[in-house]
Design a protein around this motif. Structure first.
Motif, short mmCIF file in Angstrom:
data_model
loop_
_atom_site.label_atom_id
_atom_site.label_comp_id
_atom_site.label_asym_id
_atom_site.label_seq_id
_atom_site.Cartn_x
_atom_site.Cartn_y
_atom_site.Cartn_z
N SER A 1 42.48 -4.37 41.20
CA SER A 1 41.27 -3.73 41.73
C SER A 1 41.59 -2.48 42.55
CB SER A 1 40.49 -4.72 42.61
OG SER A 1 41.25 -5.10 43.74
N THR A 2 42.88 -2.26 42.83
CA THR A 2 43.30 -1.06 43.57
C THR A 2 44.34 -0.30 42.75
OG1 THR A 2 45.03 -2.29 44.73
CG2 THR A 2 42.87 -2.15 45.80
N TRP A 3 44.58 0.93 43.15
CA TRP A 3 45.50 1.80 42.42
C TRP A 3 46.89 1.73 43.04
CZ3 TRP A 3 43.94 4.23 38.01
CH2 TRP A 3 42.56 4.25 37.77
N PRO A 4 47.95 1.73 42.24
CA PRO A 4 49.32 1.66 42.78
C PRO A 4 49.63 2.81 43.73
CG PRO A 4 49.32 1.27 40.41
CD PRO A 4 47.94 1.73 40.76
N TRP A 5 49.03 3.97 43.49
CA TRP A 5 49.31 5.15 44.31
C TRP A 5 48.18 5.41 45.33
CZ3 TRP A 5 48.95 5.25 38.91
CH2 TRP A 5 47.73 5.67 38.38
N GLU A 6 47.47 4.35 45.69
CA GLU A 6 46.32 4.49 46.57
C GLU A 6 46.68 5.14 47.91
OE1 GLU A 6 43.77 1.07 48.35
OE2 GLU A 6 42.91 1.58 46.41
N ASN A 7 47.88 4.86 48.41
CA ASN A 7 48.28 5.37 49.72
C ASN A 7 49.02 6.71 49.63
OD1 ASN A 7 47.24 3.09 51.07
ND2 ASN A 7 49.10 1.93 50.60
N PHE A 8 49.11 7.27 48.44
CA PHE A 8 49.83 8.53 48.28
C PHE A 8 49.02 9.73 48.75
CE2 PHE A 8 53.11 7.47 44.73
CZ PHE A 8 53.46 6.30 45.41
N GLY A 9 47.69 9.58 48.77
CA GLY A 9 46.85 10.74 49.06
C GLY A 9 46.99 11.78 47.96
N ASN A 10 47.04 13.04 48.34
CA ASN A 10 47.18 14.11 47.34
C ASN A 10 48.58 14.19 46.75
OD1 ASN A 10 44.51 14.92 47.56
ND2 ASN A 10 44.93 16.38 49.20
N LEU A 11 49.52 13.44 47.32
CA LEU A 11 50.87 13.40 46.75
C LEU A 11 50.89 12.67 45.40
CD1 LEU A 11 53.04 12.66 49.92
CD2 LEU A 11 52.81 14.83 48.69
N LYS A 12 49.77 12.05 45.05
CA LYS A 12 49.70 11.34 43.77
C LYS A 12 49.93 12.29 42.59
CE LYS A 12 44.68 11.88 43.27
NZ LYS A 12 43.38 11.20 43.22
N TYR A 13 49.66 13.58 42.80
CA TYR A 13 49.81 14.53 41.69
C TYR A 13 51.28 14.76 41.33
CZ TYR A 13 44.90 15.34 42.61
OH TYR A 13 43.54 15.17 42.79
N ILE A 14 52.18 14.25 42.17
CA ILE A 14 53.61 14.31 41.83
C ILE A 14 53.88 13.48 40.58
CG2 ILE A 14 55.91 13.63 42.64
CD1 ILE A 14 55.04 14.28 45.46
N LEU A 15 53.00 12.54 40.29
CA LEU A 15 53.18 11.69 39.11
C LEU A 15 53.12 12.50 37.81
CD1 LEU A 15 51.01 8.65 40.26
CD2 LEU A 15 53.50 8.75 40.11
N TYR A 16 52.56 13.69 37.88
CA TYR A 16 52.59 14.57 36.70
C TYR A 16 53.95 15.27 36.58
CZ TYR A 16 47.47 14.29 36.28
OH TYR A 16 46.18 13.86 36.09
N GLY A 17 54.78 15.15 37.61
CA GLY A 17 56.05 15.86 37.67
C GLY A 17 56.96 15.67 36.47
N PRO A 18 57.20 14.42 36.03
CA PRO A 18 58.09 14.22 34.88
C PRO A 18 57.63 14.96 33.62
CG PRO A 18 57.77 12.15 36.03
CD PRO A 18 56.82 13.14 36.65
N LEU A 19 56.32 15.00 33.39
CA LEU A 19 55.81 15.71 32.22
C LEU A 19 56.05 17.21 32.35
CD1 LEU A 19 52.41 13.82 31.71
CD2 LEU A 19 54.42 13.69 30.24
#
Length: 632
Positions: free
Chosen positions: A6-24
């Motif tokens: 019911s929650t997102w794994p990167w919920e506490n990342f804030g705007n740092l979640k966009y780092i997840l696009y980094g590998p691509l």
């Protein structure tokens, strides 16, 4: 305990979640820089581009949805979105990151599929047919069945789907705002037609891009709070009522939640006997009322643009930025040339427009924007045009039945129109009350000054606000050092004071006259050198725009006069320039108080010093509060 998925794994990342696009991104950059065969990383590039297009679709729909000057008569739910809903939907784009991750995993786990992605043709008609068949026979019925089941299962609705439905007013950003589990299911619903067409050997880049973007386009359409379809379309082609839903159709699902479960095709609601009987009648009613003013505001705040960068703070540009106090965001600088061109276009063709609205105790309060920016008010050849726009807005407000119209900042400039006097004198029979709101501005500043202060230093002392502050304080027995080079203007103000208090007003011509005074009231811009004359521990009260720089570390600085709206305000989702959430400039609040009190007089020209305490007490009575910690 939080329900599973019911929650997102990167919920506490804030705007740092966009780092997840980094590998691509890294894979694309590395391939282009160091590998001879760049086609190996094309699938990464495709994923990134599709993610960008999905975000763009939502942003464009949001822009359209928030253009109240275009959509106000076609709005389905008349209520406004508030800060709570914006915060709730802040991470609406989590699902795009999820889809990027899943697409990456599929490509990595299936090398044949990866190679297929890198060699897909641009177009394949058979692929389009296969995709449509899979969508109609798999995606639509699966979504309908699961959606209806979730609504009828108390556990799943409470722990999962209620998150999506907790947004009271549908908005394009609401479309992607759901739990992790729901978006995983949605990935299956949207992914099977794409993967299926590729596995059948008829996939194409056009089909993949088109379906991925169109899927989000249709979801945004359904969650848009504006009815875009003409009822005549469905009357002329009745079969379309089974093939495509409308914003009204889906809004009924959000209102009643027991009907209209379909993905995009109402056919499945018809087959499942879950179609709301009012779906098409309400849609027709909204379209027939297009162009009609549904409700007349009781109060209008007539604002204007400040500068080109702050124009991007508008809710119909970036609603998330508009919900925060304005600050310069340097990553928006590339948009400056485009915004500047828009400003020139507004200068040439635009008229006053509806900017935002909120409701206070069942009173509709709107902000109208004069399409002019700060620098234009100081161009001699532009003043007449600006006054014409303000006059037109006042006459429009008078015609439709607005009770009070309050002039913001430069719209009430003394040199421009005498603080609104020009319009009141020109149109003596106005029913709408024209208000500059500066009486409350003066009250806010004066109530920040401690009662035990015996001397103040006042710059901008012969201005409208400076005059009122000086006259009020001298009556209180406070010695006012009025900085002005004009003996004539000083003496004119001094003569307005009661005879027994006139000696409390003292003209000074230099800043060093205040080197022992710790209370400065600033109505004129101060350079760091001029501030240096203030003794340590000085507090700078301000009514100068823009505020002075906080140069002195051993002094304190007040903010511009502002007030917090009452807690029962509804539908407020935009910060007023640099003000905090729920806070408006005092002149705005002054107009609100004028409306709530039902006062019949115009508040233009010079400030009536005798009404300062009266206006302040009225503001307190209605629950407005000062944001200054110094307020008595």
């Amino acid at each position: 305990m939080v329900a599973l998925l019911s929650t997102w794994p990167w919920e506490n990342f804030g705007n740092l979640k966009y780092i997840l696009y980094g590998p691509l991104v890294a894979q694309v950059v590395y391939s282009w820089a160091y590998e001879e065969d760049i086609t190996k990383a094309l699938w990464c590039l495709h994923i990134l581009i599709i993610c960008g297009l999905k975000a763009l679709v939502h942003e464009l729909w949001s822009v359209f949805n928030n253009m109240l000057f275009v959509t106000r008569t076609l709005r389905i739910n008349p209520k406004g979105i508030d800060f709570k809903q914006i915060d709730h939907e802040w991470h609406w784009d989590n699902y795009i990151i999820l889809q990027a991750i899943i697409a990456s995993l599929i490509c990595y786990m299936s090398p044949p599929l990866m190679r297929m992605m890198n060699s897909l043709p641009l177009w394949n008609t058979k692929g389009l047919i296969a995709l449509i068949v899979l969508h109609v026979t798999f995606s639509e019925p699966l979504y309908y069945f699961l959606h209806k089941s979730i609504h009828r299962n108390n556990y799943f609705f409470t722990h999962y789907h209620s998150f999506h439905h907790s947004s009271p007013v549908p908005h394009p950003m609401t479309a992607g705002n759901a739990t992790l589990l729901e978006n995983l299911v949605l990935c299956v619903v949207a992914g099977v037609p794409l993967i299926g067409s590729c596995l059948f050997g008829v996939g194409s880049l056009s089909v993949i891009y088109g379906y991925a973007v169109m899927f989000d386009f249709m979801r945004c359409l359904g969650h848009c709070n504006v009815e875009i379809f003409s009822h005549k379309l469905f009357e002329t082609l009745p079969f379309l009522r089974y093939l495509i839903y409308t914003p009204t159709y889906h809004s009924l699902h959000h209102q009643e939640m027991g009907t209209n479960f379909c993905l995009f095709m109402p056919l499945f609601d018809v087959l499942g006997n879950t179609q709301n009987p009012n779906s098409w009648e309400l849609q027709k009613k909204i379209r027939l009322s297009a162009g009609e003013r549904k409700r007349v505001p009781e109060f209008v705040f007539l604002a204007h643009g400040v500068d080109v960068m702050s124009a991007m703070h508008a809710p119909f540009v970036f609603r998330s930025f508009a919900s925060l106090p304005y600050t310069t965001r340097f990553f928006l600088l590339p948009m400056w040339p485009f915004t500047f061109c828009v400003m020139l276009g507004m200068w040439a063709w635009s008229k006053t427009f509806l900017f935002s609205f909120y409701t206070l105790r069942n009173n509709l309060c709107q902000t109208w924007g004069v399409p002019r920016f700060g620098f234009q008010y100081f161009l001699p050849f532009a003043t007449q045009g600006i006054n014409n726009l303000i006059e037109e807005a006042i006459l429009t407000a008078d015609k439709i039945g607005v009770k009070v119209i309050s002039l913001a900042a430069l719209n009430k400039n003394e040199a421009l129109n005498g603080g609104g006097t020009l319009f009141v004198n020109k149109h003596p029979n106005l029913r709408v009350r024209v208000v500059h709101g500066n009486t409350l501005t003066a009250a806010v500043i004066l109530n920040e000054i401690p009662k035990d202060v015996k001397e103040v230093f006042l710059t901008g002392s012969t201005s409208k606000l400076g005059r009122a502050i000086a006259l009020y304080l001298c009556r209180r027995g406070v010695r006012v050092l009025m900085l002005t080079l004009s003996v004539e203007r000083f003496q004119k103000i001094q003569k307005e004071a009661p005879v027994e208090f006139q000696n409390y007003l003292v003209q000074v011509t230099k800043y060093n006259a205040a080197q022992h005074c710790k209370t400065w009231i600033v109505g004129k811009w101060l350079t760091p050198r001029e501030q240096s004359w203030a003794p340590a521990g000085t507090h700078f009260h301000q009514f100068v725009v823009p505020p002075i720089l906080k140069f002195r570390r051993n002094c304190t600085y007040g903010d511009l006069a502002a007030m917090r709206l009452p807690k029962d305000v509804e539908g407020l989702a935009t910060c007023e320039y640099t003000m905090e959430r729920g806070v408006v400039h005092a002149c705005h609040a002054g107009g609100v108080v004028h409306m709530l009190e039902g006062w019949e007089h115009h508040e233009v020209g010079a400030i009536d010093v005798d009404r300062i305490d009266l206006v302040w007490e009225a503001a307190m009575k209605y629950g407005l509060s000062s944001v200054s910690s110094l307020t008595n």
